[in-house]
Scaffold this motif. Structure first.
Motif, PDB file in Angstrom:
ATOM      1  N   ILE A 107       0.845  -1.196   0.000  1.00  0.00           N
ATOM      2  CA  ILE A 107       0.000   0.000   0.000  1.00  0.00           C
ATOM      3  C   ILE A 107       0.880   1.245   0.000  1.00  0.00           C
ATOM      4  N   ASP A 108       0.536   2.198  -0.837  1.00  0.00           N
ATOM      5  CA  ASP A 108       1.323   3.427  -0.974  1.00  0.00           C
ATOM      6  C   ASP A 108       0.862   4.444   0.074  1.00  0.00           C
ATOM      7  N   PHE A 109       1.441   4.335   1.268  1.00  0.00           N
ATOM      8  CA  PHE A 109       1.028   5.219   2.358  1.00  0.00           C
ATOM      9  C   PHE A 109       1.517   6.652   2.147  1.00  0.00           C
ATOM     10  N   GLU A 110       2.645   6.824   1.463  1.00  0.00           N
ATOM     11  CA  GLU A 110       3.148   8.178   1.223  1.00  0.00           C
ATOM     12  C   GLU A 110       2.179   8.964   0.338  1.00  0.00           C
ATOM     13  N   THR A 111       1.718   8.332  -0.744  1.00  0.00           N
ATOM     14  CA  THR A 111       0.728   8.983  -1.602  1.00  0.00           C
ATOM     15  C   THR A 111      -0.565   9.215  -0.844  1.00  0.00           C
ATOM     16  N   VAL A 132      -9.516   7.667   7.688  1.00  0.00           N
ATOM     17  CA  VAL A 132      -8.249   7.836   6.970  1.00  0.00           C
ATOM     18  C   VAL A 132      -7.184   8.430   7.881  1.00  0.00           C
ATOM     19  N   GLU A 133      -7.570   9.365   8.727  1.00  0.00           N
ATOM     20  CA  GLU A 133      -6.621  10.036   9.615  1.00  0.00           C
ATOM     21  C   GLU A 133      -5.973   9.043  10.580  1.00  0.00           C
ATOM     22  N   VAL A 134      -6.754   8.108  11.083  1.00  0.00           N
ATOM     23  CA  VAL A 134      -6.207   7.099  11.991  1.00  0.00           C
ATOM     24  C   VAL A 134      -5.194   6.216  11.266  1.00  0.00           C
ATOM     25  N   VAL A 135      -5.499   5.859  10.026  1.00  0.00           N
ATOM     26  CA  VAL A 135      -4.582   5.034   9.234  1.00  0.00           C
ATOM     27  C   VAL A 135      -3.248   5.752   9.048  1.00  0.00           C
ATOM     28  N   ILE A 136      -3.299   7.022   8.693  1.00  0.00           N
ATOM     29  CA  ILE A 136      -2.075   7.788   8.460  1.00  0.00           C
ATOM     30  C   ILE A 136      -1.285   7.960   9.751  1.00  0.00           C
ATOM     31  N   SER A 137      -1.954   8.275  10.837  1.00  0.00           N
ATOM     32  CA  SER A 137      -1.251   8.469  12.110  1.00  0.00           C
ATOM     33  C   SER A 137      -0.607   7.166  12.582  1.00  0.00           C
ATOM     34  N   MET A 138      -1.266   6.056  12.339  1.00  0.00           N
ATOM     35  CA  MET A 138      -0.698   4.767  12.711  1.00  0.00           C
ATOM     36  C   MET A 138       0.536   4.452  11.871  1.00  0.00           C
ATOM     37  N   MET A 203      -7.032  -2.417   8.508  1.00  0.00           N
ATOM     38  CA  MET A 203      -7.758  -1.158   8.416  1.00  0.00           C
ATOM     39  C   MET A 203      -7.481  -0.468   7.082  1.00  0.00           C
ATOM     40  N   ALA A 204      -6.205  -0.457   6.682  1.00  0.00           N
ATOM     41  CA  ALA A 204      -5.833   0.202   5.423  1.00  0.00           C
ATOM     42  C   ALA A 204      -6.418  -0.519   4.214  1.00  0.00           C
ATOM     43  N   LEU A 205      -6.564  -1.834   4.293  1.00  0.00           N
ATOM     44  CA  LEU A 205      -7.109  -2.595   3.175  1.00  0.00           C
ATOM     45  C   LEU A 205      -8.589  -2.312   2.951  1.00  0.00           C
ATOM     46  N   ARG A 206      -9.218  -1.693   3.911  1.00  0.00           N
ATOM     47  CA  ARG A 206     -10.626  -1.306   3.747  1.00  0.00           C
ATOM     48  C   ARG A 206     -10.758   0.016   2.996  1.00  0.00           C
ATOM     49  N   LEU A 207      -9.663   0.718   2.807  1.00  0.00           N
ATOM     50  CA  LEU A 207      -9.715   1.990   2.085  1.00  0.00           C
ATOM     51  C   LEU A 207     -10.044   1.738   0.614  1.00  0.00           C
TER      52      LEU A 207
END
Length: 523
Positions: A107-111, A132-138, A203-207
């Protein structure tokens, strides 16, 4: 068999009926999800659990007096027993040694951080529930922990002595104590990284995917254009059909003579057109493992579009010709750039349990039909995948312009898109007798959503396949459904006056095989 004891009474239930019996009681047994693929496995059938006659407790582990928890652990491998993860696409660290292979999507977390607002809009307009904010902070916290890990590893290297160095006993003792402290700290950091990673990826895979700028926000599609095709002279033919055969699944219809030949002619016609455009034909299986469904954004345990086929070892899903076939085929492959863009298609039966109502509601609403599915792979570029998307839409219009049907092309709104879809256009045809438009074909772009989950990558032109692993990029995929024989047969039938007749255009008649009419048994 599944056995349990209530006081002195012994009751034996089959694994198929245990859930129904337990759900009728105030006490419910919660060992695994209701859709767990292992419920019919040998491990499940050999489990014997001891319970008190308790009507308030809802968890086996509460029955400490009979030590049922230890009893379970002794009878089965409890870690292997709970094989159903929160995501089939990700293997938690604790389950790594039990898994056949480790899955960790790229998953491209930087993008995601850079386009955080766009992702939040995508989640909002698709009516999804993901923070989304929780995913990024994690993810940020994991990166900080990784930096701390590197620093600790560097400190450990500094206190190591080279062979032959003269070191006093005091310095050696001090170095060992420091090393133990660093190891303990590293163990804590690694544990925290594993814990956060196990929480992050499901969690991120649900995005969902991002949204194309032309996607209508909300629930209403936008009509792009409408047209009426010309398929040459119409020929009216009679065909036979039999509904609701006593030995067949309710809702299925037997097609006889001209109707059955028309179905095959439609597939031959579409295949011929795609072959002329340079598409590669695939022969694909009908059943797939849940990981392939989840890569497209479907929930294997909750989707109402597939049939789950359970065996003693695993669960597979009956889909037939579908984009899942291509996702499974290209999983964990590396494609040479000289082979891109790659265009392929498959022809076969398709199954959709959503239409399985137990009665015949028209050919266009059948749960079993024949389809032509296409797939396109391109380089990691939005511009390139958009070009293939437009080419597929144009090809779709060319195909249906050869049929005497009233058609319209729609841009599908955000609320109707699967999580994997970047954008989707559908082609609908008009059914005059029922006075409705029905979807006959579609094209949709998934950019790198699927390829990052299944690790479908490509290398640059001239690069060695065995080298430059860091330069491998994720392909973009474009999918489409070009033919649904059930919808077209229904449309041709509604062009005729008699319900046992259909009007076949000259375009398709040339693909009908020559045959001598057979007399069929009357029922």
């Amino acid at each position: 068999m599944f056995a349990t004891r209530f006081a002195t009474k012994r009751v034996i239930w089959s694994s198929q009926s245990i859930r129904q019996k337990w759900n009728n009681r105030s006490t419910k047994l919660r060992l695994f999800p209701s859709t767990s693929p292992i419920e019919n496995s040998a491990e499940f059938n050999n489990i014997e659990i001891q319970l008190n006659n308790c009507h308030t407790c809802t968890c086996v582990s509460h029955h400490k007096s009979l030590k049922s928890e230890n009893f379970l652990k002794r009878r089965v491998n409890f870690a292997a027993f709970h094989r159903r993860y929160s995501s089939y696409l990700f293997t938690p660290s604790a389950e790594g040694e039990h898994a056949a292979f480790i899955m960790k999507p790229e998953i491209d977390f930087e993008t995601l951080r850079i386009k955080m607002k766009e992702m939040e809009d995508s989640v909002k307009f698709r009516s999804m529930d993901v923070n989304v904010e929780v995913v990024i902070s994690m993810w940020d916290e994991i990166q900080q922990m990784e930096e701390q890990k590197k620093q600790l590893e560097n400190e450990r290297k500094k206190i190591k002595f080279r062979k032959g160095d003269k070191v006093s006993d005091e310095d050696m003792k001090k170095a060992k104590a420091q090393g133990r402290a660093l190891r303990e700290e590293l163990r804590t950091v690694n544990s925290r990284i594993s814990e956060l990673t196990d929480q992050l990826y499901p969690m991120a895979l649900r995005l969902p995917n991002f949204l194309h700028g032309d996607v209508p926000l909300g629930t209403d599609p936008v009509e792009l254009e409408s047209f009426t095709g010309h398929g040459g002279e119409l020929k009216t033919v009679r065909f036979g059909k039999q509904e609701s055969h006593e030995l067949a699944h309710p809702g299925f219809v037997y097609l006889e003579d001209e109707g059955a030949l028309l179905e095959q002619a439609l597939l031959r016609w579409a295949a011929h057109q795609l072959n002329k455009k340079g598409f590669i034909r695939f022969s694909s299986p009908d059943k797939f493992k849940p990981i392939a469904l989840e890569a497209l954004g479907l929930d294997p345990d909750g989707t109402n579009q597939t049939y789950a086929v359970k065996t003693n070892e695993d669960s597979t899903y009956l889909t037939g010709a579908s984009p899942i076939a291509f996702a499974a085929y290209f999983m964990m492959t590396v494609v040479d750039a000289t082979n891109l863009p790659q265009r392929c298609y498959t022809v076969g039966k398709h199954y959709n349990s959503k239409n399985d109502t137990g009665r015949f509601d028209g050919f266009h609403n059948s749960f079993q039909t024949n389809k032509v599915e296409v797939c396109g792979l391109s380089e990691e570029s939005i511009a390139t995948s958009d070009m293939i998307f437009r080419q597929y839409v144009s090809l779709l219009k060319d195909l249906y312009s050869e049929l005497p049907l009233k058609c319209r092309l729609l841009e599908i709104p955000s609320s109707q898109l699967l999580p994997s879809m970047y954008r989707k256009c559908t082609l609908e045809i008009w059914l005059p007798k029922t006075a409705e438009y029905v979807e006959a074909a579609s094209v949709y772009s998934c950019t790198d959503y699927i390829s990052r989950r299944l690790k479908i990558r490509h290398i640059g032109e001239g690069e060695d396949l065995t080298k430059h692993k860091s330069n491998r990029r994720f392909v973009h995929t474009v999918h489409g459904q070009f033919i649904d024989t059930g919808v077209l047969i229904e449309a041709f039938q509604q062009l005729a006056e008699d319900t046992n007749e259909m009007c076949i255009p000259g375009t398709i008649m040339s693909y009908m095989p020559k045959h001598s009419k057979m007399s069929l048994c009357n029922r």
